[in-house]
Design a protein around this motif. Structure first.
Motif, mmCIF file in Angstrom:
data_model
loop_
_atom_site.group_PDB
_atom_site.id
_atom_site.type_symbol
_atom_site.label_atom_id
_atom_site.label_comp_id
_atom_site.label_asym_id
_atom_site.label_seq_id
_atom_site.Cartn_x
_atom_site.Cartn_y
_atom_site.Cartn_z
ATOM 1 N N ILE A 82 65.498 47.886 42.541
ATOM 2 C CA ILE A 82 64.137 47.847 42.018
ATOM 3 C C ILE A 82 63.197 48.031 43.205
ATOM 4 N N PHE A 83 62.357 49.033 43.160
ATOM 5 C CA PHE A 83 61.411 49.282 44.237
ATOM 6 C C PHE A 83 60.058 48.702 43.845
ATOM 7 N N SER A 84 59.498 47.898 44.738
ATOM 8 C CA SER A 84 58.245 47.188 44.457
ATOM 9 C C SER A 84 57.261 47.386 45.596
ATOM 10 N N SER A 85 56.002 47.381 45.250
ATOM 11 C CA SER A 85 54.958 47.412 46.277
ATOM 12 C C SER A 85 54.821 46.021 46.880
ATOM 13 N N SER A 86 54.149 45.925 48.000
ATOM 14 C CA SER A 86 53.900 44.621 48.632
ATOM 15 C C SER A 86 53.060 43.719 47.744
ATOM 16 N N VAL A 87 52.254 44.305 46.890
ATOM 17 C CA VAL A 87 51.418 43.536 45.972
ATOM 18 C C VAL A 87 52.260 42.920 44.855
ATOM 19 N N VAL A 108 66.143 40.622 48.464
ATOM 20 C CA VAL A 108 64.870 41.336 48.498
ATOM 21 C C VAL A 108 64.476 41.563 49.945
ATOM 22 N N SER A 109 63.948 42.735 50.236
ATOM 23 C CA SER A 109 63.487 43.017 51.590
ATOM 24 C C SER A 109 62.188 42.250 51.849
ATOM 25 N N ILE A 125 64.447 45.382 45.837
ATOM 26 C CA ILE A 125 65.211 44.232 45.338
ATOM 27 C C ILE A 125 66.537 44.791 44.836
ATOM 28 N N CYS A 126 67.637 44.247 45.350
ATOM 29 C CA CYS A 126 68.976 44.663 44.935
ATOM 30 C C CYS A 126 69.577 43.562 44.075
ATOM 31 N N VAL A 127 69.912 43.900 42.836
ATOM 32 C CA VAL A 127 70.514 42.955 41.897
ATOM 33 C C VAL A 127 71.974 43.369 41.716
ATOM 34 N N TYR A 128 72.879 42.501 42.169
ATOM 35 C CA TYR A 128 74.296 42.845 42.275
ATOM 36 C C TYR A 128 75.106 42.586 41.013
ATOM 37 N N THR A 129 76.145 43.402 40.873
ATOM 38 C CA THR A 129 77.198 43.184 39.886
ATOM 39 C C THR A 129 78.521 43.173 40.651
ATOM 40 N N ARG A 130 79.513 42.537 40.072
ATOM 41 C CA ARG A 130 80.808 42.401 40.753
ATOM 42 C C ARG A 130 81.597 43.700 40.845
ATOM 43 N N ASP A 131 81.530 44.515 39.785
ATOM 44 C CA ASP A 131 82.439 45.660 39.692
ATOM 45 C C ASP A 131 81.759 46.818 38.982
ATOM 46 N N TRP A 132 81.526 47.899 39.698
ATOM 47 C CA TRP A 132 80.824 49.031 39.110
ATOM 48 C C TRP A 132 81.639 49.720 38.014
ATOM 49 N N THR A 133 82.927 49.436 37.921
ATOM 50 C CA THR A 133 83.731 50.021 36.837
ATOM 51 C C THR A 133 83.666 49.190 35.559
ATOM 52 N N LEU A 157 63.257 41.275 31.508
ATOM 53 C CA LEU A 157 62.330 40.709 32.499
ATOM 54 C C LEU A 157 61.120 41.612 32.737
ATOM 55 N N GLY A 158 61.123 42.790 32.113
ATOM 56 C CA GLY A 158 59.987 43.694 32.244
ATOM 57 C C GLY A 158 60.224 44.895 33.139
ATOM 58 N N PHE A 159 61.418 45.058 33.680
ATOM 59 C CA PHE A 159 61.738 46.210 34.516
ATOM 60 C C PHE A 159 62.253 47.331 33.616
ATOM 61 N N VAL A 160 61.298 47.973 32.928
ATOM 62 C CA VAL A 160 61.653 48.943 31.898
ATOM 63 C C VAL A 160 61.705 50.376 32.426
ATOM 64 N N ALA A 161 61.143 50.629 33.586
ATOM 65 C CA ALA A 161 61.226 51.967 34.170
ATOM 66 C C ALA A 161 62.677 52.250 34.562
ATOM 67 N N GLU A 162 63.017 53.522 34.658
ATOM 68 C CA GLU A 162 64.368 53.898 35.053
ATOM 69 C C GLU A 162 64.684 53.332 36.438
ATOM 70 N N LEU A 163 65.870 52.738 36.568
ATOM 71 C CA LEU A 163 66.338 52.183 37.834
ATOM 72 C C LEU A 163 67.605 52.913 38.260
ATOM 73 N N GLY A 164 67.856 52.908 39.549
ATOM 74 C CA GLY A 164 69.091 53.477 40.067
ATOM 75 C C GLY A 164 70.113 52.389 40.313
ATOM 76 N N TYR A 165 71.374 52.711 40.017
ATOM 77 C CA TYR A 165 72.489 51.812 40.302
ATOM 78 C C TYR A 165 73.320 52.474 41.390
ATOM 79 N N LYS A 166 73.619 51.708 42.436
ATOM 80 C CA LYS A 166 74.342 52.254 43.580
ATOM 81 C C LYS A 166 75.561 51.404 43.883
ATOM 82 N N ARG A 167 76.678 52.059 44.108
ATOM 83 C CA ARG A 167 77.897 51.358 44.494
ATOM 84 C C ARG A 167 77.795 50.961 45.962
ATOM 85 N N ASP A 168 78.251 49.763 46.303
ATOM 86 C CA ASP A 168 78.205 49.321 47.697
ATOM 87 C C ASP A 168 79.018 50.231 48.604
ATOM 88 N N ILE A 169 80.106 50.762 48.107
ATOM 89 C CA ILE A 169 80.930 51.654 48.910
ATOM 90 C C ILE A 169 80.137 52.898 49.322
#
Length: 141
Positions: free
Chosen positions: A48-53, A76-77, A90-98, A113-125
């Motif tokens: 989730i990418f957020s502004s400083s505000v 969160v950074s 903000i990185c929200v983790y899951t145990r297993d991408w499969t 929670l209101g994060f309705v915009a498209e989000l990217g999911y990235k594998r830690d690998i």
């Protein structure tokens, strides 16, 4: 008499608010049922990418969901980490991408929670292997 270096007070300032914390790169949180944020080949995260505000409000929502055992763990950074970047992540983790149910379940909570915009999911690998830019996202939802 100690000569104060310009900006020194700001650089090392600690705060519970990610937007104001200059003492470290990340804030971490986890649910009561999960006690470790560990990167494995199977782990992945919604980003989730957020502004400083907005970041403090967004982080508050994520932490509340973890306190209610709706999400596993997140980071969160801080202001220090985001200093030369455009905003926070903000990185929200899951145990297993499969595990489709786990990945989709976390996304469903984020939508509630209101994060309705498209989000990217990235594998830690992929992060470990330096996959950024085109082809960075394993999934978009």
């Amino acid at each position: 008499m100690k000569k104060e270096i310009a900006g020194e007070a700001r650089l090392f300032r600690k705060s519970e608010k990610p937007s104001e914390d200059w003492s470290c790169n990340w804030h971490y949180a986890h649910s009561a049922s999960y006690n470790s944020i560990a990167s494995t080949d199977a782990a992945g995260k919604w980003c989730i990418f957020s502004s400083s505000v907005e970041v403090d409000e967004h982080w508050g929502k994520i932490r509340h969901a973890m306190e209610n055992d709706q999400l596993m763990c997140a980071k969160v950074s801080t202001a220090l980490r985001s200093m030369s970047r455009d905003g926070h992540v903000i990185c929200v983790y899951t145990r297993d991408w499969t595990d489709v149910q786990d990945v989709a379940g976390a996304r469903d909570v984020l939508r509630l929670l209101g994060f309705v915009a498209e989000l990217g999911y990235k594998r830690d690998i992929d992060t470990v292997n330096g996959v950024y830019g085109p082809g960075e996202w394993y999934l978009r939802a």
